[in-house]
Every structure is written in C-alpha cells, then in structure tokens.
Design a protein around this motif. Structure first.
Motif, PDB file in Angstrom:
ATOM      1  N   TYR A 104     -48.178  -0.096  -3.377  1.00  0.00           N
ATOM      2  CA  TYR A 104     -48.812   0.523  -2.216  1.00  0.00           C
ATOM      3  C   TYR A 104     -50.226  -0.016  -2.062  1.00  0.00           C
ATOM      4  O   TYR A 104     -51.182   0.717  -1.880  1.00  0.00           O
ATOM      5  CB  TYR A 104     -48.825   2.050  -2.380  1.00  0.00           C
ATOM      6  CG  TYR A 104     -47.454   2.621  -2.597  1.00  0.00           C
ATOM      7  CD1 TYR A 104     -46.694   3.051  -1.515  1.00  0.00           C
ATOM      8  CD2 TYR A 104     -46.900   2.709  -3.866  1.00  0.00           C
ATOM      9  CE1 TYR A 104     -45.421   3.562  -1.699  1.00  0.00           C
ATOM     10  CE2 TYR A 104     -45.620   3.205  -4.059  1.00  0.00           C
ATOM     11  CZ  TYR A 104     -44.887   3.640  -2.967  1.00  0.00           C
ATOM     12  OH  TYR A 104     -43.622   4.127  -3.142  1.00  0.00           O
ATOM     13  N   SER A 105     -50.335  -1.330  -2.199  1.00  0.00           N
ATOM     14  CA  SER A 105     -51.658  -1.908  -2.404  1.00  0.00           C
ATOM     15  C   SER A 105     -52.381  -2.252  -1.116  1.00  0.00           C
ATOM     16  O   SER A 105     -53.389  -2.924  -1.137  1.00  0.00           O
ATOM     17  CB  SER A 105     -51.532  -3.167  -3.246  1.00  0.00           C
ATOM     18  OG  SER A 105     -50.736  -4.093  -2.541  1.00  0.00           O
ATOM     19  N   VAL A 113     -59.143   1.025  -7.165  1.00  0.00           N
ATOM     20  CA  VAL A 113     -58.485   1.221  -8.458  1.00  0.00           C
ATOM     21  C   VAL A 113     -58.395  -0.098  -9.219  1.00  0.00           C
ATOM     22  O   VAL A 113     -58.710  -0.180 -10.407  1.00  0.00           O
ATOM     23  CB  VAL A 113     -57.059   1.821  -8.276  1.00  0.00           C
ATOM     24  CG1 VAL A 113     -56.336   1.891  -9.613  1.00  0.00           C
ATOM     25  CG2 VAL A 113     -57.146   3.201  -7.648  1.00  0.00           C
ATOM     26  N   ARG A 114     -57.997  -1.164  -8.490  1.00  0.00           N
ATOM     27  CA  ARG A 114     -57.847  -2.464  -9.135  1.00  0.00           C
ATOM     28  C   ARG A 114     -59.182  -2.931  -9.706  1.00  0.00           C
ATOM     29  O   ARG A 114     -59.265  -3.380 -10.854  1.00  0.00           O
ATOM     30  CB  ARG A 114     -57.296  -3.473  -8.134  1.00  0.00           C
ATOM     31  CG  ARG A 114     -56.860  -4.778  -8.781  1.00  0.00           C
ATOM     32  CD  ARG A 114     -56.288  -5.755  -7.769  1.00  0.00           C
ATOM     33  NE  ARG A 114     -55.062  -5.276  -7.159  1.00  0.00           N
ATOM     34  CZ  ARG A 114     -54.920  -5.016  -5.864  1.00  0.00           C
ATOM     35  NH1 ARG A 114     -55.937  -5.189  -5.046  1.00  0.00           N
ATOM     36  NH2 ARG A 114     -53.773  -4.584  -5.392  1.00  0.00           N
ATOM     37  N   THR A 164     -48.658  -3.820 -15.750  1.00  0.00           N
ATOM     38  CA  THR A 164     -47.660  -3.254 -14.847  1.00  0.00           C
ATOM     39  C   THR A 164     -47.784  -3.882 -13.469  1.00  0.00           C
ATOM     40  O   THR A 164     -46.798  -4.310 -12.868  1.00  0.00           O
ATOM     41  CB  THR A 164     -47.851  -1.724 -14.728  1.00  0.00           C
ATOM     42  OG1 THR A 164     -47.809  -1.157 -16.030  1.00  0.00           O
ATOM     43  CG2 THR A 164     -46.763  -1.114 -13.868  1.00  0.00           C
ATOM     44  N   GLU A 165     -49.017  -3.986 -12.980  1.00  0.00           N
ATOM     45  CA  GLU A 165     -49.209  -4.572 -11.658  1.00  0.00           C
ATOM     46  C   GLU A 165     -48.671  -6.003 -11.610  1.00  0.00           C
ATOM     47  O   GLU A 165     -47.907  -6.363 -10.720  1.00  0.00           O
ATOM     48  CB  GLU A 165     -50.700  -4.568 -11.286  1.00  0.00           C
ATOM     49  CG  GLU A 165     -50.937  -5.033  -9.860  1.00  0.00           C
ATOM     50  CD  GLU A 165     -52.369  -5.480  -9.590  1.00  0.00           C
ATOM     51  OE1 GLU A 165     -53.198  -5.391 -10.507  1.00  0.00           O
ATOM     52  OE2 GLU A 165     -52.629  -5.920  -8.468  1.00  0.00           O
ATOM     53  N   GLU A 166     -49.060  -6.801 -12.610  1.00  0.00           N
ATOM     54  CA  GLU A 166     -48.637  -8.203 -12.616  1.00  0.00           C
ATOM     55  C   GLU A 166     -47.122  -8.327 -12.679  1.00  0.00           C
ATOM     56  O   GLU A 166     -46.517  -9.136 -11.995  1.00  0.00           O
ATOM     57  CB  GLU A 166     -49.266  -8.950 -13.803  1.00  0.00           C
ATOM     58  CG  GLU A 166     -50.783  -9.041 -13.766  1.00  0.00           C
ATOM     59  CD  GLU A 166     -51.288  -9.767 -12.525  1.00  0.00           C
ATOM     60  OE1 GLU A 166     -50.591 -10.680 -12.046  1.00  0.00           O
ATOM     61  OE2 GLU A 166     -52.374  -9.403 -12.022  1.00  0.00           O
TER      62      GLU A 166
ATOM     63  N   PRO B  79     -45.842  -5.491   6.618  1.00  0.00           N
ATOM     64  CA  PRO B  79     -47.040  -4.808   7.101  1.00  0.00           C
ATOM     65  C   PRO B  79     -47.414  -5.335   8.483  1.00  0.00           C
ATOM     66  O   PRO B  79     -47.209  -6.507   8.784  1.00  0.00           O
ATOM     67  CB  PRO B  79     -48.111  -5.187   6.077  1.00  0.00           C
ATOM     68  CG  PRO B  79     -47.465  -6.042   5.062  1.00  0.00           C
ATOM     69  CD  PRO B  79     -46.087  -6.349   5.469  1.00  0.00           C
ATOM     70  N   LYS B  80     -47.941  -4.487   9.314  1.00  0.00           N
ATOM     71  CA  LYS B  80     -48.424  -4.864  10.636  1.00  0.00           C
ATOM     72  C   LYS B  80     -47.324  -5.185  11.632  1.00  0.00           C
ATOM     73  O   LYS B  80     -47.591  -5.726  12.694  1.00  0.00           O
ATOM     74  CB  LYS B  80     -49.394  -6.058  10.553  1.00  0.00           C
ATOM     75  CG  LYS B  80     -50.678  -5.689   9.838  1.00  0.00           C
ATOM     76  CD  LYS B  80     -51.616  -6.861   9.756  1.00  0.00           C
ATOM     77  CE  LYS B  80     -52.910  -6.466   9.069  1.00  0.00           C
ATOM     78  NZ  LYS B  80     -53.717  -7.609   8.695  1.00  0.00           N
TER      79      LYS B  80
END
Lengths: 288, 271
Positions: A104-105, A113-114, A164-166, B79-80
C-alpha cells in the motif's frame, strides 16, 4: 569500439581477456576474505569454548567470586526468554509494516514509514537501550526482562520491515492479479498468496534479526540488567548470555574467562539451532 | 488518417442478432479509461452475446488489454486509472457490486501462465475456492478432477497432482490456469493473449478448449494473432488508438470488412 576493431586488433582481445581474468581473481579473493573472519571466529570460539563446556555449564548458576565451577543456566534461559519477547514484538510489527509499505505504498504515510525504518536501522543499539530505559524501566521503577525484550524487539523491527518489503516486491504482480481475478479479496491475496510466496526470504530476514538481537549486549545493560540468580518472571531483572559473557570476560579470573568462551560458543550454537529449527518448521512441504 | 475515417463504428449485424433474442453477456456503454490524463480507451459501446467467443484485435497500445481489464475491474490495480461509462454484466450494472463479487463471475486468463508457485497442481486448481473458504476434501477432489478434465489436462497430470505447479511445461501451466479459472464457475472468461507465450501445439490445445467452452461460458479474447481470431471467434472487434473501429461477425471481418482501416489491418498493411 566497433566490431571490426576487435577483428583487426587481436592484442586488444588479449588485453581484455587478461583484464577479465584479473577481475575474476579479485572477486574470488574478496569472496575468500569474507569467509575467513567467520571461519576464524567459529573455529577459535569452538576451540576455546568447547574445552570449558560441561554439564555444569548448562545446569548450574554462576558461583560467587572465589569459588570454582558454576555455570550459566540462568543466562541461557534468560537469553531465550529475552529473544522470545523481542521476537513477539519485532516480528509482527516488522512484517505488518513491511506489508504496508510494499503493498500500500502509494501514499505519504508509507514514505514516512520507509524513511523512519531506514533511520531506525542506523540507530546505535545502546541508544535503543536508553530509549527502552526511558519508556519501560522508569515507569516500571525497575529493570526487567520485559524492558530488555522490548529493546531487542525495537532492534529487530527495521531489519524485518526492510526484508519483508524487499521480498514482497519480488513477488510478480501477475500472481496478485491471478489471485484477485479469482474473486479473492485484497487482504487474502496479500496474506495467502503474496506473503506465502515470499515467505522463505522473509524467514531469512527474521532469522538475521534474531541472530543479531541474540548477540546484543548494549541494549540489555540498563534494561534486563543481568541477574546472578535463577529468574524467569519477566518483570524482574534477568540474566542474558551476552551480559554474562561481558561480565566474565572483563573479570580478572581465569575460570571466568574460560566460562566466557564457553558462553560465546553456546550463544553461536544457540543462534544456529534456532536457525535450523525455524527453517525446519517453516519449510515448504512442496519442495522437500 | 483523419477523424472522419475513424469514426464509423460498425456493430449493426451484431446488434441485430442481439435484438433477435439471444442474451447479452456483456455490454459497455460509453466506456472510457484514462491513465492520468492520457486516454487509453475512448467511448466504447459494445455488446457481447452469451455463449460466444469475441476476439479483440488491434495494434499494440490500442487499448485491447485495457478494455478487457476494465471488464473485471482489474484496472483498479493500476494506480491512476480512471473509468467512465457503464459496464453491464448479464444486464446488471457492475458498479452496484464490489470487485470481488464481479471477479467471481468474470474470470481472467493472463498472457503469461501464472500458477501459484508455492502450491501443488491440485492446490492451484482449487485455490480460488479454498481462498474463499471452501475446504471439504471430498468436494474438492471432485472439483479438481472435473476442472482438469475440462481443461484437458487431467490425463497428463492425474498421477502427480501433488507436485509443484511449476514442474509443468508452459502450455500445461496455462491449461492449469484455465482450470483454476473455471473452478470458481464464472459466467464470463476474459483471456488476455492467452497463447502468445506458448508453442503452436499448446496454442492449438487452448484454442480447442475455447471452442468447447462456448456452451458454458462467454469468452472475450484479446489476441495479436489474426489467424487465431479468425479460427476461434464468432465476432471480432477491431480497436485502434483506443477507439472501437469495427465490430462484426468474424467471417465478415476477415473477408469483407466495412471500414477501410480494418481491411488494412487484417491484411497486414500496418500494425
């Protein structure tokens, strides 16, 4: 350079072949240099540690100054409890925030947060210890395993979030779409498809975080504090292997030095066992 | 090319058919999709009859994929992306439903086979059901066999259902993805260039499947391959620069198109 210049100029080709070999050689050398310290640490600790290991080490409490023998039973159990508390805090927070910034970035909060995670991973562990002192020890009016575990948990968060992100980013978009196209909701897709696909990488990250937290001394100095007695309740000061190793290593007694080596060996071994155990429990049944 | 040449949209013979009583599975009314400020598809009005195969052809970037991805609300992943106009599935406006329910009714097969890599062949077939909470073993066994048979994959994999889905060949993986799609029992199947990553034999198998599926499903297939469109589809829509140029019976489309641009495309003069 054009193709024709290679054909017309064989010395150029020769030079490039030499450069190639030299560079490969340098890479191999760097590879060996990375392995060497680890190998040396492992062998040296094993040699010095194993000779001091005996059953007492695992079953006895530390003896008062002047008495020979004794062990680190309380510190071994204490370390396990502290890592456990740390993992309980660090793993869920780390994984969930990793999911958030990966899946949800597209918003401002995720960017914050990042960024914060990156900063946090660079904060010296002693500072995190001071932080835990401020928010847990002072309100509780005493040192405790809870405060120590809290500090270790905070320490684990950035590593786990980042990994986790990566790992989630490596999961192809087509898998998310495949799941959504089956009429599966977004959160189930994230949980059951995306997270599962990335799980082996995330587990590696968690293990790294645990291994690092297990060896941390600084954040425990004024949180878990250490304890020479048998103590398993989490709102009391608790012994931990790194603390005990530190205390014994700087002492003037030969016997304690030997025990510090044994402690170091057990600590490495403990991390190793946890590693194997986690990998076994979470192995993908499909590939085995 | 001028604006006038693009404008005539030929859909009349299809419309006539639809009026004769065969049911409409999909209808779009003034459907437009924008990415940011750029228009990707422009005012598409299209009716697809139930139990037919519709091919969508057109050069790269003409909005074919965008069009079918909007039919099961997959554009929400981009997105968009903004969508205007209406989409009716079996005469119900999909804006009245949430995307999860629409996607259960409108399944999708993608360009590259995308089985779930952590799951076995068996688990892949029932993934849609299991993720939606159906887990009775006896029912699932039956569903797996039935859908693998429909996808004509059963004979090839019946002895190794527990093996990873990625152990299959590309063509088998794509048929597995088809089995997975039909296992949730959709009314409509969207296919986004389902054979462009496959060899000719696998392609033939999938085309055969599509043909057999006609009795149960309505299929909309995007294809770059005009022979494929001619082989499998009942009607063909030709898209160009985001606009629907011509929509008619496939046979007519490839023998006697009404619009010059269509003729130029199907005869390979451009695209």
């Amino acid at each position: 350079m054009t193709e024709s210049s290679i054909l017309k100029n064989p010395s150029n080709l020769k030079r490039r072949k030499i450069t190639n070999s030299v560079m490969i050689g340098l890479c191999a050398l760097a590879g060996v240099l990375t392995i060497l310290p680890l190998l040396y640490i492992f062998l040296y600790t094993t040699r010095s540690g194993i000779s001091s290991l005996n059953l007492d080490f695992f079953t006895q409490l530390p003896k008062p100054v002047g008495e020979e023998g004794g062990g680190m039973a309380n510190a071994i159990v204490g370390s396990l409890i502290l890592i456990g508390i740390g993992a309980l805090i660090g793993i869920p927070v780390g994984i969930l925030s990793g999911i958030y910034i990966s899946e949800y970035s597209k918003n401002f909060i995720a960017t914050i947060v990042r960024f914060t995670t990156d900063i946090l991973s660079g904060v010296p562990s002693i500072v995190i210890g001071i932080f835990a002192y401020g928010v847990v020890v002072i309100p509780m009016q005493r040192f405790s395993a809870l405060a120590g575990g809290f500090a270790l948990g905070i320490l684990m968060i950035p590593t786990i979030t980042k990994v986790t992100e990566e790992m989630l980013k490596l999961v192809p978009q087509s898998l998310r779409e495949a799941s959504l196209a089956l009429g599966v909701s977004r959160w189930k897709t994230t949980l059951r498809i995306v997270l599962t696909t990335a799980s082996s990488g995330i587990i590696t990250g968690i293990l790294l975080a645990i291994a690092r937290a297990a060896g941390e001394t600084a954040p425990l100095l004024f949180t878990a504090f250490g304890n020479s007695f048998w103590q398993t309740s989490i709102d009391e000061p608790m012994a931990a292997l790194p603390l005990q190793i530190f205390a014994y290593a700087i002492s003037p007694y030969e016997d304690w030095h030997r025990q510090a080596w044994a402690g170091a060996f057990v600590l490495i071994f403990l991390v190793f066992i946890v590693n194997l155990l986690v990998r076994y429990v979470t192995r993908n049944k499909l590939n085995s | 090319m001028t604006e006038e040449e693009v404008l005539p949209i030929e859909t009349e013979d299809i419309d006539k058919d639809t009026e004769k009583g065969s049911k409409t599975a999909i209808q779009t009314i003034d459907l437009s999709v924008y990415f940011d400020e750029r228009i990707a598809i422009d005012n598409i009005n299209l009716k697809v009859k139930k139990n037919t195969i519709t091919a969508i052809i057109g050069p790269s970037g003409c909005g074919k994929s965008t069009f079918i991805r909007s039919l099961n609300l997959m554009h929400e992943m981009t997105p968009k992306a903004r969508v205007f106009g209406e989409i009716l599935i079996q005469n119900e406006n999909i804006s009245n439903f949430n995307s999860v329910d629409i996607r259960k009714r409108v399944g999708m097969v993608f360009q590259k086979p995308n089985p779930f890599p952590t799951m076995s062949i068996y688990d892949n077939v029932i993934s849609g059901l299991r993720l939606n909470g159906i887990s009775k073993k006896s029912v699932l066994d039956e569903i797996v066999e039935k859908n693998l048979r429909y996808a004509s994959l059963w004979e090839e994999v019946k002895d190794r259902l527990k093996l990873p889905a990625l152990s299959l060949s590309g063509g088998q993986q794509q048929r597995l993805c088809i089995a997975r799609t039909i296992a949730v029992n959709p009314e409509i199947i969207l296919m986004d260039e389902p054979t462009s990553a496959l060899d000719p034999i696998s392609t033939a198998k999938i085309e055969e499947l599509m043909y057999n599926f006609k009795n149960h499903y309505t299929i909309v297939v995007v294809t770059h391959n005009m022979q494929q469109a001619a082989r499998v589809s009942d009607q063909t829509a030709f898209f160009y620069l985001g606009k629907l140029i011509e929509f008619s019976k496939t046979r007519r489309m490839f023998t006697n198109p009404k619009v010059k641009l269509t003729e130029e495309y199907v005869t390979g003069k451009f695209g």
